[in-house]
Design a protein around this motif. Sequence first.
Motif, PDB file in Angstrom:
ATOM      1  N   GLU B 149       0.816  -1.202   0.000  1.00 31.49           N
ATOM      2  CA  GLU B 149       0.000   0.000   0.000  1.00 31.49           C
ATOM      3  C   GLU B 149       0.853   1.256   0.000  1.00 31.49           C
ATOM      4  O   GLU B 149       0.355   2.347   0.256  1.00 31.49           O
ATOM      5  CB  GLU B 149      -0.931   0.006   1.214  1.00 31.49           C
ATOM      6  CG  GLU B 149      -0.226  -0.030   2.543  1.00 31.49           C
ATOM      7  CD  GLU B 149      -1.220  -0.135   3.691  1.00 31.49           C
ATOM      8  OE1 GLU B 149      -0.897   0.331   4.778  1.00 31.49           O
ATOM      9  OE2 GLU B 149      -2.311  -0.700   3.475  1.00 31.49           O
ATOM     10  N   THR B 150       2.132   1.095  -0.265  1.00 28.62           N
ATOM     11  CA  THR B 150       3.007   2.252  -0.397  1.00 28.62           C
ATOM     12  C   THR B 150       3.643   2.228  -1.782  1.00 28.62           C
ATOM     13  O   THR B 150       3.797   1.164  -2.382  1.00 28.62           O
ATOM     14  CB  THR B 150       4.108   2.241   0.670  1.00 28.62           C
ATOM     15  OG1 THR B 150       4.829   1.008   0.562  1.00 28.62           O
ATOM     16  CG2 THR B 150       3.509   2.332   2.051  1.00 28.62           C
ATOM     17  N   PRO B 151       4.034   3.367  -2.313  1.00 33.17           N
ATOM     18  CA  PRO B 151       4.671   3.385  -3.638  1.00 33.17           C
ATOM     19  C   PRO B 151       6.025   2.690  -3.614  1.00 33.17           C
ATOM     20  O   PRO B 151       6.628   2.480  -2.553  1.00 33.17           O
ATOM     21  CB  PRO B 151       4.817   4.885  -3.939  1.00 33.17           C
ATOM     22  CG  PRO B 151       3.940   5.585  -2.977  1.00 33.17           C
ATOM     23  CD  PRO B 151       3.833   4.717  -1.774  1.00 33.17           C
ATOM     24  N   ALA B 152       6.498   2.354  -4.792  1.00 24.96           N
ATOM     25  CA  ALA B 152       7.791   1.685  -4.906  1.00 24.96           C
ATOM     26  C   ALA B 152       8.561   2.294  -6.073  1.00 24.96           C
ATOM     27  O   ALA B 152       7.987   2.951  -6.946  1.00 24.96           O
ATOM     28  CB  ALA B 152       7.605   0.176  -5.103  1.00 24.96           C
ATOM     29  N   ALA B 153       9.862   2.050  -6.062  1.00 27.13           N
ATOM     30  CA  ALA B 153      10.712   2.573  -7.134  1.00 27.13           C
ATOM     31  C   ALA B 153      10.586   1.692  -8.364  1.00 27.13           C
ATOM     32  O   ALA B 153      10.560   0.468  -8.257  1.00 27.13           O
ATOM     33  CB  ALA B 153      12.159   2.629  -6.663  1.00 27.13           C
ATOM     34  N   GLY B 154      10.527   2.303  -9.498  1.00 31.27           N
ATOM     35  CA  GLY B 154      10.443   1.575 -10.752  1.00 31.27           C
ATOM     36  C   GLY B 154      11.648   1.857 -11.629  1.00 31.27           C
ATOM     37  O   GLY B 154      12.630   2.474 -11.196  1.00 31.27           O
ATOM     38  N   TRP B 155      11.567   1.409 -12.857  1.00 34.57           N
ATOM     39  CA  TRP B 155      12.718   1.570 -13.741  1.00 34.57           C
ATOM     40  C   TRP B 155      12.984   3.042 -14.061  1.00 34.57           C
ATOM     41  O   TRP B 155      14.113   3.428 -14.335  1.00 34.57           O
ATOM     42  CB  TRP B 155      12.489   0.778 -15.034  1.00 34.57           C
ATOM     43  CG  TRP B 155      11.464   1.397 -15.930  1.00 34.57           C
ATOM     44  CD1 TRP B 155      10.117   1.298 -15.820  1.00 34.57           C
ATOM     45  CD2 TRP B 155      11.712   2.229 -17.061  1.00 34.57           C
ATOM     46  NE1 TRP B 155       9.501   2.012 -16.800  1.00 34.57           N
ATOM     47  CE2 TRP B 155      10.450   2.595 -17.592  1.00 34.57           C
ATOM     48  CE3 TRP B 155      12.866   2.699 -17.684  1.00 34.57           C
ATOM     49  CZ2 TRP B 155      10.325   3.405 -18.707  1.00 34.57           C
ATOM     50  CZ3 TRP B 155      12.728   3.505 -18.801  1.00 34.57           C
ATOM     51  CH2 TRP B 155      11.487   3.855 -19.300  1.00 34.57           C
ATOM     52  N   ARG B 156      11.965   3.854 -13.964  1.00 35.18           N
ATOM     53  CA  ARG B 156      12.176   5.277 -14.211  1.00 35.18           C
ATOM     54  C   ARG B 156      12.952   5.947 -13.085  1.00 35.18           C
ATOM     55  O   ARG B 156      13.490   7.036 -13.261  1.00 35.18           O
ATOM     56  CB  ARG B 156      10.825   5.977 -14.323  1.00 35.18           C
ATOM     57  CG  ARG B 156       9.992   5.554 -15.489  1.00 35.18           C
ATOM     58  CD  ARG B 156       8.640   6.249 -15.442  1.00 35.18           C
ATOM     59  NE  ARG B 156       7.771   5.802 -16.513  1.00 35.18           N
ATOM     60  CZ  ARG B 156       7.822   6.271 -17.755  1.00 35.18           C
ATOM     61  NH1 ARG B 156       8.689   7.205 -18.057  1.00 35.18           N
ATOM     62  NH2 ARG B 156       7.012   5.810 -18.688  1.00 35.18           N
ATOM     63  N   ASP B 157      12.954   5.285 -11.942  1.00 41.58           N
ATOM     64  CA  ASP B 157      13.549   5.919 -10.770  1.00 41.58           C
ATOM     65  C   ASP B 157      14.995   5.498 -10.551  1.00 41.58           C
ATOM     66  O   ASP B 157      15.558   5.780  -9.496  1.00 41.58           O
ATOM     67  CB  ASP B 157      12.721   5.563  -9.523  1.00 41.58           C
ATOM     68  CG  ASP B 157      11.253   5.864  -9.718  1.00 41.58           C
ATOM     69  OD1 ASP B 157      10.951   6.981 -10.159  1.00 41.58           O
ATOM     70  OD2 ASP B 157      10.436   4.973  -9.462  1.00 41.58           O
ATOM     71  N   ARG B 158      15.558   4.826 -11.523  1.00 43.58           N
ATOM     72  CA  ARG B 158      16.943   4.369 -11.369  1.00 43.58           C
ATOM     73  C   ARG B 158      17.854   5.593 -11.197  1.00 43.58           C
ATOM     74  O   ARG B 158      17.820   6.529 -11.999  1.00 43.58           O
ATOM     75  CB  ARG B 158      17.342   3.559 -12.587  1.00 43.58           C
ATOM     76  CG  ARG B 158      18.750   3.025 -12.533  1.00 43.58           C
ATOM     77  CD  ARG B 158      19.031   2.179 -13.743  1.00 43.58           C
ATOM     78  NE  ARG B 158      18.434   0.854 -13.633  1.00 43.58           N
ATOM     79  CZ  ARG B 158      18.148   0.095 -14.673  1.00 43.58           C
ATOM     80  NH1 ARG B 158      18.362   0.535 -15.890  1.00 43.58           N
ATOM     81  NH2 ARG B 158      17.616  -1.103 -14.502  1.00 43.58           N
ATOM     82  N   GLY B 159      18.629   5.546 -10.156  1.00 40.82           N
ATOM     83  CA  GLY B 159      19.544   6.658  -9.899  1.00 40.82           C
ATOM     84  C   GLY B 159      18.898   7.811  -9.175  1.00 40.82           C
ATOM     85  O   GLY B 159      19.547   8.848  -8.982  1.00 40.82           O
ATOM     86  N   SER B 160      17.672   7.655  -8.810  1.00 39.35           N
ATOM     87  CA  SER B 160      17.013   8.736  -8.069  1.00 39.35           C
ATOM     88  C   SER B 160      16.269   8.112  -6.891  1.00 39.35           C
ATOM     89  O   SER B 160      16.260   6.894  -6.717  1.00 39.35           O
ATOM     90  CB  SER B 160      16.043   9.499  -8.967  1.00 39.35           C
ATOM     91  OG  SER B 160      14.925   8.693  -9.263  1.00 39.35           O
ATOM     92  N   SER B 161      15.671   8.974  -6.128  1.00 32.43           N
ATOM     93  CA  SER B 161      14.920   8.481  -4.972  1.00 32.43           C
ATOM     94  C   SER B 161      13.415   8.444  -5.256  1.00 32.43           C
ATOM     95  O   SER B 161      12.617   8.341  -4.328  1.00 32.43           O
ATOM     96  CB  SER B 161      15.184   9.376  -3.761  1.00 32.43           C
ATOM     97  OG  SER B 161      14.803  10.712  -4.062  1.00 32.43           O
ATOM     98  N   GLY B 162      13.066   8.547  -6.518  1.00 40.59           N
ATOM     99  CA  GLY B 162      11.652   8.567  -6.863  1.00 40.59           C
ATOM    100  C   GLY B 162      10.985   7.226  -6.651  1.00 40.59           C
ATOM    101  O   GLY B 162      11.638   6.175  -6.571  1.00 40.59           O
ATOM    102  N   GLN B 163       9.707   7.253  -6.537  1.00 43.62           N
ATOM    103  CA  GLN B 163       8.894   6.042  -6.390  1.00 43.62           C
ATOM    104  C   GLN B 163       7.696   6.180  -7.319  1.00 43.62           C
ATOM    105  O   GLN B 163       6.652   6.701  -6.935  1.00 43.62           O
ATOM    106  CB  GLN B 163       8.445   5.861  -4.941  1.00 43.62           C
ATOM    107  CG  GLN B 163       9.595   5.539  -3.995  1.00 43.62           C
ATOM    108  CD  GLN B 163       9.132   5.335  -2.574  1.00 43.62           C
ATOM    109  OE1 GLN B 163       8.367   6.135  -2.048  1.00 43.62           O
ATOM    110  NE2 GLN B 163       9.597   4.267  -1.948  1.00 43.62           N
ATOM    111  N   SER B 164       7.886   5.728  -8.514  1.00 43.96           N
ATOM    112  CA  SER B 164       6.888   5.984  -9.548  1.00 43.96           C
ATOM    113  C   SER B 164       5.848   4.882  -9.671  1.00 43.96           C
ATOM    114  O   SER B 164       4.902   5.024 -10.431  1.00 43.96           O
ATOM    115  CB  SER B 164       7.581   6.170 -10.904  1.00 43.96           C
ATOM    116  OG  SER B 164       8.276   4.988 -11.253  1.00 43.96           O
ATOM    117  N   VAL B 165       6.026   3.784  -8.951  1.00 44.37           N
ATOM    118  CA  VAL B 165       5.045   2.701  -9.045  1.00 44.37           C
ATOM    119  C   VAL B 165       4.013   2.877  -7.938  1.00 44.37           C
ATOM    120  O   VAL B 165       4.354   2.843  -6.758  1.00 44.37           O
ATOM    121  CB  VAL B 165       5.721   1.319  -8.924  1.00 44.37           C
ATOM    122  CG1 VAL B 165       4.705   0.220  -9.130  1.00 44.37           C
ATOM    123  CG2 VAL B 165       6.850   1.202  -9.934  1.00 44.37           C
TER     124      VAL B 165
END
Lengths: 123, 653
Positions: B149-165
């Motif tokens: 129920e929390t977001p997760a990092a995807g392939w777009r977030d490689r090298g960053s701290s983003g969680q796009s999933v």
Amino acid sequence: MSARRGLSILEVVVAMALLALGFLFVLGIVPTGVTSIKRSEDIEAATAYGMELMEDARHSLPPATAHEYVLTMNQTEFHFRRELVRVNDDLTDIVVTATWSETLPGIRLVTRVQGQPAEEVSD
Amino acid sequence: VRIAMGFAPHAVAALPPSGRIWYNLRMGRQERGTALVTVLLACSVLLVVCLSLGSLSILNLNLAGGYSIKQQSLLMAEAAVAQLKSELDKAQQADTGNAVEMEGANRPDLLARFQNPVFPEGADRFPGPVTITFDTHADHYSVDNSYSETPAAGWRDRGSSGQSVPPFSIDLLIGATIGSRTVWYEALLRRRWPYVLCTPGKVTMMGSPTYAKDGRTTTVQPSRIVGNIFSLPNLDFVPPPPSPEPGDEPYEPPADPSTDIFVDADLINNILELMPKERSSVNVGGTASLKPQISPGVYGMPVSITSTGNTLLGTVDISGSDTSSTVAVYPGNTDTGSVRHNVQPYNLAKNLQNAFQLPDISSFKELQMQKPPPDAPPVPPAPPPVPPAPPPNATDPNDPEATPGPTDVPLPSPSPSPSGSPSASPEASPTPPPYYVLYDDLVLNGPETPTFEYDESARYRIMMPAGNRYVMYKNPRKIYYTGAGIELHNAILYIDGDLDLSSTKPRDGDSAAVIPALRGTNATVIVNGTLLLVNGSLSASEKGMVIFCRRLVSAAQGHYRGLIMVQKSAAICPAFPGAVMEIQGGIVCGGAPVSLYALDPNYDPRIPDMSDTIRVHLQGLHLWSTRLTYDPRYMKTLNRFGPLEVLTIRPLE
């Protein structure tokens, strides 16, 4: 009459030869281009109608019996064939093929959907 | 003019031969070589035209081929999505056990699965191979975040701290290869519990949407449900109702989920007051089928039932609902803990009725009984610390904290009977069972910032039935109501028995003043028995709430945002005609029958002289004048059990 004026026969012959070569090149290129453009149109038309058949089947799965459709578009006669193939108890493949030339390959559209083909309705 | 054009006659002689020919051509003079130049020019023009034609035709052909390849690859990507969905659906349906350990072995290992071909069968039918990988070392890798129920990092977030999933989603990267060309697609699939109301029993809604003949609005507001309904009204799925005789039923604290319940007459009177409106009731249901029966739309008036098989229909706008930070906690509804649940979309009827698993309560902190205020009415005599009988499936018998009763509960001391003569009759002075009397509002607070980590301070339990009503067991037999309610903030309360908040009605008869009976903010209430709310309010803040009980009988008003899960039957009606009870979230109801007995207001099941029995049978879910609106933000507990829906599939740039 000055020697510098007028056309020599040699000049005319060479010019005609070049023109002939040029026309031969044009005659070779133009039909190929026209054929290519026609084939492009055919591919687009076949793909578009094939997608229609595909979407129609995906919206409501028909019986698994293969159906063939003949359609004339752009003065070309297309032969479409739509077939449903059971993959397992949950998945079905929809295969749409289109051919319109005996020498050139047609197109093949395949996808997989959840669901089963409809039951055959006997007349 | 010629001079102005730069062709001065005196300079022509100085020109080179090509320039002189060009000059003569422009002057209209014929000279040797002129024809050759003319022909060469004509040939050049022809060449340019031919090359243009050729280029255009090739470009056109490439575009047409590209269009065809794009369509074919899109179909292949959609086929891969269907393959994945089918396998995950089958894995979900295979979880037929009563307890689903979704974090355990039942969860498909997609990383291992897609190290094998995407299409295990019929791959030769496709025009090329399809690639999916969940290996994070790949350039385009997929991420399975469908159980979180929390977001997760995807392939777009490689090298960053983003969680796009997003939560409860699968970010699927699909490579479709046709010939030498590979087209990548990205699909986003989301799990979502699709039903606002879900029960294998019958759903009965009551309330008139019309106006009275004299022009006044009816006192009974229409029931209204916005969202998909799952119902299986075939009573073959529901065991026959028991037929006990009123009064013969022993009172067994804590409540046994298999027995009928007893409620006091006020509640039943409220329900009966609404029941004559039954002619305007709407029974929502469909044909008997194990397939989900889904009825879309808004119900406030008679509707036709649409049977659509497994196809979901609905008019609910659920866009943007993932942006909420709402956390309606349910024990185990964390990424770190185990989740035991029985609700599944496809075998609901089989599993729901008697298979709810109560959480492991060993981590709960026992509540100590509150002392009565100085002006409190007489209290019942102190009961012996009899350990309550553990209900089936409720506690682990090996759990040392679960089986013994609370020996250190400071129960109130006995007080003399108002009559001054203690009853000599053992029938008149039975030993009352342990009962947690709420003298004041019970306010439980958890941590300010809810976390997913275990926090003992946020978990409380009462090891006996609880409520704001208690009975004098000596003459005169009287029932006293404290009017206390329960309020929870970031907390979980477990009650091993009934929770009887049945008397929040003001003493002065002002029906407009309603004392808060049950209120929550990011809270969970688990009642291993019957939850009774009478003439109170039921409300939850935007952070949501979860109520889990064996049975629910609620005559309340308020705006409840959250999930209500009832193992057996439930009846929800307004606190009084005209009151508004609004539930924003969803209801899951087991549908097993329940009989309600309404007796004399002074009735207590331990008092033998019962009379004027009113009996109401409930099967499934009964809604009177209740507004129920689908909101998946408050059903995170259930979302992981929902089917996958494809939100988008698009080519990568």
